[in-house]
Structures are given as C-alpha cells and as structure tokens.
Design an enzyme around this catalytic site. Structure first.
Site, mmCIF file in Angstrom:
data_model
loop_
_atom_site.group_PDB
_atom_site.id
_atom_site.type_symbol
_atom_site.label_atom_id
_atom_site.label_comp_id
_atom_site.label_asym_id
_atom_site.label_seq_id
_atom_site.Cartn_x
_atom_site.Cartn_y
_atom_site.Cartn_z
ATOM 1 N N ASP A 237 30.144 4.026 55.761
ATOM 2 C CA ASP A 237 29.905 5.138 54.864
ATOM 3 C C ASP A 237 28.422 5.152 54.485
ATOM 4 O O ASP A 237 27.664 4.248 54.843
ATOM 5 C CB ASP A 237 30.805 5.061 53.637
ATOM 6 C CG ASP A 237 30.573 3.804 52.812
ATOM 7 O OD1 ASP A 237 29.537 3.141 53.005
ATOM 8 O OD2 ASP A 237 31.415 3.491 51.967
ATOM 9 N N ASP B 139 40.826 6.532 55.541
ATOM 10 C CA ASP B 139 40.526 5.160 55.116
ATOM 11 C C ASP B 139 40.854 5.027 53.646
ATOM 12 O O ASP B 139 40.848 6.009 52.899
ATOM 13 C CB ASP B 139 39.044 4.832 55.329
ATOM 14 C CG ASP B 139 38.197 5.313 54.155
ATOM 15 O OD1 ASP B 139 37.864 4.493 53.281
ATOM 16 O OD2 ASP B 139 37.880 6.526 54.087
ATOM 17 N N CYS C 139 60.701 -4.530 59.248
ATOM 18 C CA CYS C 139 59.323 -4.756 59.674
ATOM 19 C C CYS C 139 59.256 -5.980 60.582
ATOM 20 O O CYS C 139 59.914 -6.994 60.318
ATOM 21 C CB CYS C 139 58.426 -4.960 58.455
ATOM 22 S SG CYS C 139 56.696 -5.274 58.857
ATOM 23 N N CYS D 178 56.249 -7.491 61.387
ATOM 24 C CA CYS D 178 54.925 -8.100 61.264
ATOM 25 C C CYS D 178 55.044 -9.611 61.094
ATOM 26 O O CYS D 178 56.123 -10.149 60.833
ATOM 27 C CB CYS D 178 54.146 -7.488 60.090
ATOM 28 S SG CYS D 178 54.576 -8.130 58.454
ATOM 29 N N CYS E 249 56.710 -10.736 57.759
ATOM 30 C CA CYS E 249 58.153 -10.519 57.640
ATOM 31 C C CYS E 249 58.951 -11.375 58.622
ATOM 32 O O CYS E 249 60.108 -11.713 58.359
ATOM 33 C CB CYS E 249 58.463 -9.040 57.836
ATOM 34 S SG CYS E 249 57.862 -8.004 56.468
ATOM 35 N N HIS F 187 50.812 -7.699 55.768
ATOM 36 C CA HIS F 187 51.980 -6.804 55.814
ATOM 37 C C HIS F 187 51.592 -5.359 55.494
ATOM 38 O O HIS F 187 52.003 -4.435 56.210
ATOM 39 C CB HIS F 187 53.052 -7.277 54.838
ATOM 40 C CG HIS F 187 54.144 -6.267 54.650
ATOM 41 N ND1 HIS F 187 55.188 -6.121 55.537
ATOM 42 C CD2 HIS F 187 54.317 -5.300 53.706
ATOM 43 C CE1 HIS F 187 55.962 -5.115 55.147
ATOM 44 N NE2 HIS F 187 55.460 -4.608 54.037
#
Length: 378
Positions: free
Chosen positions: A94, A268, A306, A308, A311, A337
């Site tokens: 940015d 974002d 989930c 991931c 998890c 997560h």
C-alpha cells in the site's frame, strides 16, 4: 509489456461476478482473491511456507511501517522485499496514506504531501507522492499503490471533495515519479467517500490516466455495509473491465462474497489475523470464540468441516488452553485456521463462478454461517 495484466476467464451468469487471473512478475493470482496482510514484512505468526501450504497467491505489506522500520534503503540493499522476507510469490504494497492518516495524531496535509510524527518515536517525517513511489520502488513489490488521502466517515462533503481532487493530483504525480513501470505496476485508488458524484469524478479522473489497475478506497471505515455496497454498485461499473479491481481493507466472509458479486477481484484485511490473536475463529457455522469456558473440555476440532492443519491436529480444548496460557503456538494455530478459512472461501467462490451458481452458494453459505440479509445492498 505491462508488469501486471488482467485476464478475464468468465462472468457468472447468475451473479455477474467475474473469474480471472492477474499476471505478475512473481506469478499468477487467481481472482477473486483474498490477500493476507503482512504489515511488517511478515504475516503475523505465519511463515512463508505455511502461507504457501494454504495456497495464498499474494500477500500485502505496509509501506508506512517498512519506511519507519527497518527502512526501505535496507530492504533495497537486501535485494528487495521478496528476498528480504523469503517470499517468491506476488506482493502488493500500500502507499502508506491510510496509516499516515489513521495512526498519526500530529499531521499536516498540504498539496505537497503530509508531515507527521512517527508513532514509534515521535520523529518528524514527511511523505509525498514522490516519496511514496521512492519507497515502493525500493521495496520492489509487484503492485504498488498511489499515495492518497482516505477521508474519515462521516465527513463533510466539501472536505471529501477537496480531498478527492487532491488524491487525483497526487496520483498523477505518482505516475510521473514511478521509476520501475516495467516490473512494478502502479494502481490508483478511487476515493470520494459515500458520495456518488465524487466517486464518479474520481473514477473518471483516474481512468483517464490509464493505470494498470484500480482500487476502491475509503470504504470499510465505519459505514454500514449496505452503504458500502451502494458505493460499489455505482463505482465498479466506471472502472475498466480489462484491469484488476481491488477493494481495500475488506475481509469479512459476507463482504468477500458480496464484493465479488459486485465485480471486485482483490481484497485484503487484517481481520482474520487480528481476531485470531484474541481467540476468535471463523468456522463454517459462524464465529467461534475458542477462549470461552464452554470449550474447556471440547475435544473436537474448531470446525469439523475444515481440513486445515489446525483442525486436523488439535482440539478446541487444547487451543483454549494455549490462548488462556498466552502461548504463541495457540495464536499461530488460530491464525492459520482463519487464513485458511478465507482462502478456501475464495476458492469456493471461484468454483461457484465457474459453475454459474454464486448466488446459490451465497445463500447456502449465509444460512450455515448464521448471517442475515438485513444489512446488504440488494
């Protein structure tokens, strides 16, 4: 050849959302996409390898913070931001404008730029469009943002008008001082507050300068979501269809879906990492605050749906213990997560666009997540 180009793949017949690819010097970004925020050349608690595991296509770093510490000259000496932080995929930086206005109590805005005091040590500093370009050219990001002013909400229309006009003049100065157009793309930022006529003028001014991409700034600054969606609905159609469209600072699951429906390609936000550090997680059935007492003996995963790393391997009870004990590993697991959740959400959004069923997907997701349509734009 432009440093960054947009490839349109298809438009969802049901919703009007678009599927695409943004081609950059460090790889392809599948869109719509969510960009994890690496404010100080790192996504808090995450390694680059973990971000790749969850298939983050691009991350965002913060010009203001890197300007203050460690300094853009040092990063340039290290070979640029990609080498400095060991990230070989795309990076967006940015301009520093939002931070100058939001973090610095003592600031003075002139046509030349902004004088302000560092929030770290009180040093007097100055950023102009030219300085913002110098910093970002030194960082070597794939996508740079033009220096702009982000008006607060609410604000008097006359103030917003003057601010928006100045942002357009600053954008022209950014273009003139951008030293690396062959390998760094400069995006402009459409401002105008909540005013349709000012948004239109801003978009007209900036598109006439032919930037390779356009962001919509000044939203998600405290206004109700239905107002944000109204601004998107009359601003997005003014932006070129053959270039990326980026909605700055937005990262709640509902806003990602509704933003994509309104034609946004890139998003974002610090939301998923910030709330993770407080023990708040996003699951398929809504937000879950894992530090709450009810999970002390809950040995199931955060989200049974989930897959991931968190998890697959750890229970709610264990995560609660880590968070309550102020163990960094707990913050890493909840952050992993939440980022995985949003990146996977965007994969599902892209698939729904391919299948011309994004509105159906939206309804299914909102129902399971526990969201309501009383604060939406359509």
């Amino acid at each position: 050849m432009a440093a960054v180009t947009y490839e349109h793949i298809k438009t969802c017949k049901q919703s009007g959302a678009r599927l695409g690819r943004v081609h950059t010097p460090h790889g392809i970004i599948e869109t719509p996409t969510f960009m994890p925020v690496g404010t100080q050349a790192t996504v808090k608690t995450m390694s680059p390898e973990e971000l790749k595991e969850m298939d983050a296509h691009i991350i965002l770093s913060n010009t203001y913070h890197l300007f203050l510490r460690p300094g853009h000259d040092l990063i340039k000496e290290a070979g640029g931001l990609h080498k400095f932080m060991n990230w070989d995929r795309p990076i967006l930086t940015d301009s520093g404008g939002f931070q100058v206005f939001s973090l610095s109590d003592m600031r003075k805005i002139t046509e030349e730029g902004v004088s302000f005091k560092s929030h770290l040590n009180g040093d007097k500093l100055f950023i102009s469009p030219e300085v913002a370009m110098e910093i970002q050219n030194a960082l070597g990001s794939d996508i740079m943002m033009a220096f702009d002013e982000c008006p607060p909400f609410p604000a008097e229309k006359e103030y917003v008008r003057k601010s928006t006009e100045r942002t357009s003049r600053w954008a022209e100065r950014c273009l003139e001082s951008h030293a690396r157009p062959d390998d760094q793309a400069l995006f402009a930022i459409v401002q105008g507050g909540m005013h349709e006529d000012l948004r239109k003028q801003s978009a007209l001014d900036l598109t006439s300068m032919d930037f390779p991409g356009y962001a919509i700034g000044g939203l998600s600054v405290g206004e109700p979501k239905h107002l944000m969606y109204e601004v998107l609905e009359h601003t997005v159609p003014l932006l070129p269809a053959n270039k990326p469209r980026y909605l700055m600072g937005v990262g709640s699951p509902d806003a990602l879906i509704d933003g994509a429906i309104r034609g946004i390609d890139m998003f974002d936000c610090v939301l998923p990492t910030r709330i993770a550090r407080n023990g708040t997680t996003m699951t398929s059935s809504g937000r879950l605050v894992v530090r709450n007492a009810q999970y002390a003996r809950d040995f199931g995963p955060l989200d049974p749906k989930c897959d991931c790393y968190t998890c697959r391997n750890y229970s709610r009870a264990y995560l609660r213990h880590l968070i309550k004990a102020d163990e960094t590993f707990g913050l890493r697991l909840t952050t992993y997560h939440n980022l995985h959740f949003l990146l996977n959400l965007m994969r599902n959004v892209r698939q729904a666009i391919r299948e011309d069923r994004l509105l159906d997907f939206r309804e299914e997701f909102f129902t399971e997540y526990g969201l309501h349509d009383n604060d939406k734009g359509f």
